[in-house]
Design an enzyme around this catalytic site. Sequence first.
Site, mmCIF file in Angstrom:
data_model
loop_
_atom_site.group_PDB
_atom_site.id
_atom_site.type_symbol
_atom_site.label_atom_id
_atom_site.label_comp_id
_atom_site.label_asym_id
_atom_site.label_seq_id
_atom_site.Cartn_x
_atom_site.Cartn_y
_atom_site.Cartn_z
ATOM 1 N N LYS A 87 0.397 -1.530 -0.229
ATOM 2 C CA LYS A 87 -0.405 -0.159 -0.044
ATOM 3 C C LYS A 87 0.733 1.148 -0.396
ATOM 4 C CE LYS A 87 -4.158 1.861 2.572
ATOM 5 N NZ LYS A 87 -5.102 1.428 0.875
ATOM 6 N N GLU A 143 -8.423 -4.385 -10.096
ATOM 7 C CA GLU A 143 -9.478 -4.224 -8.981
ATOM 8 C C GLU A 143 -9.541 -2.834 -8.943
ATOM 9 O OE1 GLU A 143 -6.972 -3.310 -5.470
ATOM 10 O OE2 GLU A 143 -5.361 -2.802 -7.067
HETATM 11 N N1 PDD Z 1 -8.378 3.291 -0.950
HETATM 12 N N2 PDD Z 1 -7.672 -1.295 -3.200
HETATM 13 C C1 PDD Z 1 -7.152 -0.305 -3.353
HETATM 14 C C2 PDD Z 1 -5.552 0.272 -5.064
HETATM 15 C C3 PDD Z 1 -7.182 0.605 -2.718
HETATM 16 O O1 PDD Z 1 -6.281 2.203 -2.161
HETATM 17 C C4 PDD Z 1 -7.926 0.545 -1.909
HETATM 18 C C5 PDD Z 1 -8.039 1.214 -0.159
HETATM 19 C C6 PDD Z 1 -8.433 -1.172 -1.316
HETATM 20 C C7 PDD Z 1 -9.659 -1.131 -0.358
HETATM 21 O O2 PDD Z 1 -8.949 -2.231 0.761
HETATM 22 P P1 PDD Z 1 -9.671 -1.617 2.172
HETATM 23 O O3 PDD Z 1 -10.381 -2.549 2.192
HETATM 24 O O4 PDD Z 1 -8.206 -2.301 3.181
HETATM 25 O O5 PDD Z 1 -9.646 -0.262 2.419
HETATM 26 C C8 PDD Z 1 -7.875 -2.120 -2.781
HETATM 27 C C9 PDD Z 1 -8.043 3.938 0.619
HETATM 28 C C10 PDD Z 1 -9.149 3.833 1.237
HETATM 29 C C11 PDD Z 1 -7.499 4.641 0.363
HETATM 30 O O6 PDD Z 1 -6.581 5.046 -0.879
HETATM 31 O O7 PDD Z 1 -8.487 5.242 0.603
#
Ligand code: PDD
Length: 287
Positions: free
Chosen positions: A149, A182
Amino acid sequence: MTRIIYVNGRYLPYAQAAVHAEDRGFQFADAVYEVCEVKGGRLVDETRHMGRLARSLAELGMPQPMPPGAWSRVLRETIRRNRVTDGLVYLQVSRGAAPRNFLFPPSGTRPTVVCLARSVSPVEQEVAAKVGIGVKTIPDPRWDRCDIKTVMLLPAALAKEAARAEGATEAWFVDGNGYITEGASSNAWIVDGEGHLITRSTDNRLLRGITRTTLIDLLRREGLELVERAFTVAEAKAAREAFVTSATNIVMPVVKIDGQPIGNGAPGLLTERLRSEFHGAAEIAAP
Ligand code: PDD
């Protein structure tokens, strides 16, 4: 009320919350982050989010800037100082500030840590979920470590802008073989014509969403079957239901893909059920 942002050990008023001009997050996107939902003043799935942060740091060879107990205090104090009852808390760690050089700075360079919290209206979120969102499909231009991330979010920002230009809210990235990887900031799910719930299995091409993981716990608990496999754009457009998951959206119905209505063009029944039951499966932390 002035918003307060935590920066490197200090809680600063919004206007003074700054990091160094030669921060590696700024120059190289050499930084990782997390976004955690706050519900009723409590953190949702803190353990999993902090576990993923530790993994992101380890994958990039960055040191943990503080032990888990200290993280927990910073998150709570940032939420408290900003009087957030419902919303999100965002935290970011970069490899620190150093004279610009692609090579890593000397070990011992202090990581930059930022934590901020923001209120989000639960009423507005519910209204949005009643309507559902549109998504636009876009070729996936990203690197092959999307499991980490990082703040390298330019492809996501460009994709969301392109989606907005067509009246959509989210972009769905499509790999070279026509399969959805995704969303730009969410995981993608469909329910096919036979009622199978499908989401792509996780590898280096997508983020293992915490919301996705907790939703899978819920499915197991309810005895609902999940097929973890990649699906194509054509399958998505022919789906009975579609939705995205993320910490900021929980389960958000998708009612249009590239302008084409999904199912009857309204949020799906299974989608709505999963949204309403989600927090029953999540870890809700003590305040
Ligand atoms: N984004 N895929 C991507 C590329 C993401 O940036 C995110 C989350 C998710 C979902 O992950 P999670 O369920 O852990 O939030 C999948 C966050 C919310 C953001 O960048 O604001």
